[in-house]
Design a protein around this motif. Structure first.
Motif, short mmCIF file in Angstrom:
data_model
loop_
_atom_site.label_atom_id
_atom_site.label_comp_id
_atom_site.label_asym_id
_atom_site.label_seq_id
_atom_site.Cartn_x
_atom_site.Cartn_y
_atom_site.Cartn_z
N ALA A 98 13.63 -12.70 -17.93
CA ALA A 98 14.28 -13.95 -17.50
C ALA A 98 15.73 -12.76 -17.02
N TRP A 99 16.03 -13.78 -16.06
CA TRP A 99 17.71 -12.36 -15.63
C TRP A 99 18.34 -12.13 -16.99
N GLU A 100 18.70 -13.71 -17.50
CA GLU A 100 20.09 -13.08 -18.66
C GLU A 100 19.41 -11.40 -19.89
N GLY A 101 19.84 -10.70 -19.35
CA GLY A 101 19.70 -9.82 -20.24
C GLY A 101 18.99 -8.92 -18.94
N MET A 102 18.51 -9.58 -18.23
CA MET A 102 17.54 -8.29 -17.76
C MET A 102 18.01 -6.43 -17.04
N ILE A 103 20.19 -6.99 -16.97
CA ILE A 103 20.29 -5.47 -16.31
C ILE A 103 19.94 -4.74 -17.48
N GLN A 104 20.56 -5.06 -18.56
CA GLN A 104 20.83 -4.72 -20.41
C GLN A 104 19.33 -4.12 -20.52
N ALA A 105 17.98 -5.13 -20.49
CA ALA A 105 16.93 -3.97 -20.86
C ALA A 105 16.83 -2.97 -20.24
N VAL A 106 16.79 -3.20 -18.39
CA VAL A 106 16.71 -1.67 -17.79
C VAL A 106 17.15 -0.18 -18.69
N ALA A 107 19.18 -0.83 -18.50
CA ALA A 107 19.67 0.37 -18.66
C ALA A 107 19.05 0.77 -20.33
N GLN A 110 13.69 -0.20 -21.77
CA GLN A 110 13.22 -1.23 -22.01
C GLN A 110 11.15 -1.61 -20.49
N PHE A 111 12.34 -1.04 -19.30
CA PHE A 111 11.75 -1.42 -17.35
C PHE A 111 12.16 0.21 -17.06
N ASP A 112 10.81 0.23 -16.53
CA ASP A 112 11.42 0.97 -15.47
C ASP A 112 12.54 1.13 -14.51
N MET A 113 12.13 -0.20 -13.51
CA MET A 113 13.32 -0.53 -13.00
C MET A 113 13.85 -1.77 -12.92
N ALA A 114 13.79 -2.93 -12.25
CA ALA A 114 14.09 -4.08 -11.79
C ALA A 114 13.82 -4.23 -10.58
N ALA A 115 13.74 -6.18 -10.12
CA ALA A 115 14.07 -5.95 -9.01
C ALA A 115 13.74 -7.19 -8.97
N GLU A 126 28.00 1.05 -14.03
CA GLU A 126 28.62 2.11 -15.26
C GLU A 126 26.65 1.67 -15.91
N ILE A 127 25.84 1.84 -15.95
CA ILE A 127 25.24 1.68 -16.80
C ILE A 127 23.74 1.65 -16.52
N VAL A 128 23.59 1.17 -15.09
CA VAL A 128 22.14 1.96 -15.24
C VAL A 128 23.01 2.22 -13.03
N ASP A 129 21.29 2.75 -12.82
CA ASP A 129 21.54 3.67 -11.33
C ASP A 129 21.25 2.89 -10.15
N PHE A 130 21.92 2.72 -9.42
CA PHE A 130 21.38 2.34 -8.10
C PHE A 130 20.18 2.37 -7.17
N PHE A 238 17.59 -2.23 -5.99
CA PHE A 238 17.27 -1.90 -7.20
C PHE A 238 17.93 -1.46 -8.49
N ILE A 239 17.67 -1.08 -9.50
CA ILE A 239 18.02 -0.61 -10.78
C ILE A 239 17.78 0.18 -11.37
N PHE A 240 17.55 1.36 -12.15
CA PHE A 240 16.77 2.00 -13.10
C PHE A 240 17.83 2.16 -14.56
N PRO A 241 16.93 2.68 -15.03
CA PRO A 241 17.92 2.92 -16.27
C PRO A 241 19.22 4.97 -15.92
N LYS A 242 19.68 4.79 -16.60
CA LYS A 242 20.91 5.99 -16.29
C LYS A 242 19.32 7.65 -15.53
N GLY A 243 20.12 8.08 -14.83
CA GLY A 243 19.08 9.14 -14.92
C GLY A 243 17.78 9.36 -14.86
N SER A 244 16.97 7.69 -14.15
CA SER A 244 15.95 8.06 -13.91
C SER A 244 15.49 8.81 -12.64
N ASP A 245 14.76 9.60 -12.86
CA ASP A 245 14.02 10.22 -12.09
C ASP A 245 13.09 9.40 -10.90
N LEU A 246 13.26 8.40 -11.07
CA LEU A 246 12.94 7.20 -9.81
C LEU A 246 13.40 7.00 -8.32
#
Length: 283
Positions: A98-107, A110-115, A126-130, A238-246
């Motif tokens: 679900a969109w609601e909570g997706m960005i926080q879940a990546v942060a 829970q996922f390697d990235m989101a699209a 501030e909470i994810v890398d773009f 696309f978004i990634f957890p902070k510091g992701s090597d992706l």
């Protein structure tokens, strides 16, 4: 002794010729193999077939949806990420979320990235890398076809009877809050609900991205229209957890697709009148 030396010399010469011939045979393929490896190496990162989990909503035309004909997931996100993984040797694993909570879940990792057509903002950064931005989109006003009161954002501002809808947790909602009093805004969990409320007359205008708005107009051309100037021009990424090597490999793949014309090809396929799937088709 002299005769033995001659025969010995001949033997050494013949042996040397054989060794040179054998050595030459071995060296040629080795040189070809080295050259081939260099030519096949594009200079892009190689993720070694690594699996990456990607959160998608499957409810946001034209970025991601379930194809009404085949029943398979489809959209710009799928085609773009598949093409990127082909370039950098990774295996995408798409997970509906679900969109609601997706960005926080990546942060939270829970996922390697989101699209999901995610707008690049300072607050989110501030909470994810773009990734780098892959397209600019405009925020527009979606109204009923017979609406005569609204032709610009000022018309909405000046008429407090006009009711506004958008999707919660989006930059469209943030734009609405900046422009109008909060008590005039109704936030919906998904844009289809907001559009249905618009069609039924429960609200009068929806603020949404132009690319998504075109998908709603579609077969509803006799009922809906986009009006007014752009409210905001935003980059999607696309978004990634902070510091992701992706992030770096994905950016490298995006740059290659931009240079090769692949991004233009996908834009023509999904962000033009060639894309004819509408939300009515998905019901």
């Amino acid at each position: 002794m002299k005769g033995k030396n001659v025969w010995l010399l001949l033997f050494v010469l013949i042996l040397s010729m054989v060794l040179v011939a054998c050595g030459g045979g071995n060296n040629e393929p080795a040189a070809e193999e080295s050259s081939s490896a260099s030519e096949s190496a594009s200079g892009l990162p190689d993720l070694g077939g690594r699996e990456i989990t990607i959160a998608v909503e499957n409810a946001y035309l034209p970025f991601n949806y379930i194809d009404p004909t085949s029943g398979d997931p489809a959209g710009w996100d799928y085609d773009a990420i598949d093409a990127m993984c082909a370039l950098i040797n990774c295996k995408p694993v798409y997970v509906e979320a679900a969109w609601e909570g997706m960005i926080q879940a990546v942060a939270d990792g829970q996922f390697d990235m989101a699209a999901d057509g995610i707008t690049i903002t300072d607050d989110r950064a501030e909470i994810v890398d773009f990734s780098d931005g892959y397209i600019s989109i405009e925020q527009r006003l979606l109204v009923r076809q017979d609406e005569t009161r609204i032709s610009s954002v000022d018309d909405v501002k000046n008429n407090t009877e006009i009711r506004i809808g958008t999707q919660t947790g989006t930059t469209n909602y943030e734009t609405a809050v900046k422009l109008f009093d909060a008590d005039r805004i109704e936030a919906f969990e998904q844009f289809p609900f907001a559009v249905q409320a618009l069609l039924s007359g429960d609200i009068d205008v929806v603020i949404m991205d132009e690319t998504a708005g075109q998908g709603y107009v579609g077969v509803n051309a006799n009922e809906l229209k986009l009006v007014g100037e752009s409210l905001s021009s935003d980059q999607l990424g696309f978004i990634f957890p902070k510091g992701s090597d992706l992030a770096a490999p994905i950016n490298a793949a995006l740059a290659e697709m931009r240079a090769s014309g692949k991004l233009d090809e996908l834009a023509d396929q999904y962000f033009s009148d060639k894309f004819t799937i509408t939300y009515d088709d998905l019901e």
